[in-house]
Design an enzyme around this catalytic site. Structure first.
Site, short mmCIF file in Angstrom:
data_model
loop_
_atom_site.label_atom_id
_atom_site.label_comp_id
_atom_site.label_asym_id
_atom_site.label_seq_id
_atom_site.Cartn_x
_atom_site.Cartn_y
_atom_site.Cartn_z
N LYS A 114 -81.33 -29.67 -41.32
CA LYS A 114 -82.37 -30.58 -41.82
C LYS A 114 -82.62 -31.82 -40.94
O LYS A 114 -83.74 -32.31 -40.89
CB LYS A 114 -82.01 -31.05 -43.23
CG LYS A 114 -82.22 -30.01 -44.31
CD LYS A 114 -81.95 -30.64 -45.66
CE LYS A 114 -82.35 -29.72 -46.78
NZ LYS A 114 -82.46 -30.39 -48.07
N ASP A 148 -88.36 -32.79 -51.02
CA ASP A 148 -87.33 -33.01 -52.06
C ASP A 148 -87.70 -34.18 -53.00
O ASP A 148 -87.46 -34.10 -54.21
CB ASP A 148 -85.96 -33.28 -51.43
CG ASP A 148 -85.33 -32.01 -50.88
OD1 ASP A 148 -85.67 -30.92 -51.38
OD2 ASP A 148 -84.51 -32.11 -49.95
#
Ligand code: ATR
Length: 272
Positions: free
Chosen positions: A64, A99
């Protein structure tokens, strides 16, 4: 319609909930697209990103942060969270992070407003950073607790949150929890294989607390079970998983995905 290929990259990748969830969306909406899971070792990340013919990917552990350097552009969400979980490939490679939106949409789906609420976020890792970023423009008052207090202080400063950093211990929780409406667990306490652990002692919970646990394995963590047993409203990590995935689909394809079908598919695969 021209079929497009999508996927998730991680290492290890194992059985991917993203794969079954997105494949269900394409089936449900009669779209010709496909979605696969790719195990990409860190040393192969750059080559994968440069050579892939996929139209979009989700990015998971451990890529990520590293994948950010390989992007041509970063959306504000990725800049704020300092991590990418969604890439759109067209003429350029653009990194996003869904997210934070996934968290906000999970609350919205349950009809929970943040206005003038006190919210306690426990943990100061990647998941916490995404959630805290999404809370920045809300009208909630943020309280933050982390085992390593300094990390919570650093995050508060870096993100310019104006949060109240409180200690991660029972007596502090006892003191602050009566003023808190929403409690969010972003730590790994309670996650398989530590199912017996919980960040908050059951005695400190009150029926009017709303409990959000980002963990979805197990589906019902000790925190969620304790909260349910005294009548609290609870939200599990499945909701956030589904909503971050839904946001990826909006970015890639501009579609409005079927949230209930996505949830059903994830739950079916978690109970297997
Ligand atoms: P993620 O990306 O899922 O947020 P992470 O970045 O590794 O994962 O963050 C893990 C979080 O869980 C951290 O806040 C960590 O606390 P520390 O900063 O003190 O390490 C928290 N955590 C993990 N194990 C814990 C434990 N046994 N007790 C309390 N907090 C724990």
């Amino acid at each position: 319609m021209q079929p497009k290929k999508f996927g998730v990259i991680g290492h290890p990748i194992g059985h991917s909930l993203s794969k079954v969830m997105h494949t269900r969306v394409f089936k449900e909406m009669n779209l010709p697209h496909t979605y696969e899971a790719f195990d990409v070792a860190p040393e192969n990340l750059e080559q994968f990103i440069k050579q892939t013919d996929l139209a979009g990917i989700n990015v998971t552990i451990p890529h990520k942060v590293e994948v950010m350097k390989l992007m041509d552009a970063l959306d504000q969400s990725a800049k704020d969270i300092q991590a990418v979980n969604t890439v759109k490939f067209d003429e350029t490679k653009t990194g996003y992070n869904t997210d934070g939106i996934g968290f906000l949409e999970s609350l919205k789906e349950e009809g929970i407003s943040l206005a003038n609420k006190n919210i306690l976020v426990i943990g100061a890792g990647g998941a916490s950073r995404a959630i805290l970023t999404s809370l920045k423009n809300s009208e909630a008052r943020i309280f933050l607790a982390n085992r390593t207090r300094q990390k919570a202080l650093d995050l508060n400063e870096q993100l310019n949150l104006n949060a109240t950093v409180i200690s991660f211990d029972q007596s502090t929780f006892e003191k602050y929890l009566p003023t808190i409406s929403i409690i969010v667990n972003t730590t790994s306490l309670g996650m398989h294989p530590h199912e017996d652990a919980s960040p908050i002692p059951k005695e400190s919970l009150k029926p009017n607390h709303i409990i959000f646990d980002v963990i979805y394995n197990p589906l019902k963590t000790k925190l969620i079970k304790d909260a349910e047993s005294i009548g609290c409203k609870t939200i599990s990590g499945v909701n956030m998983l589904v909503h971050q995935g839904a946001q990826s689909l909006r970015i890639w394809l501009g579609i409005e995905p079927p949230i209930q079908a996505m949830k059903e598919e994830v739950l079916k695969n978690l109970s297997n």
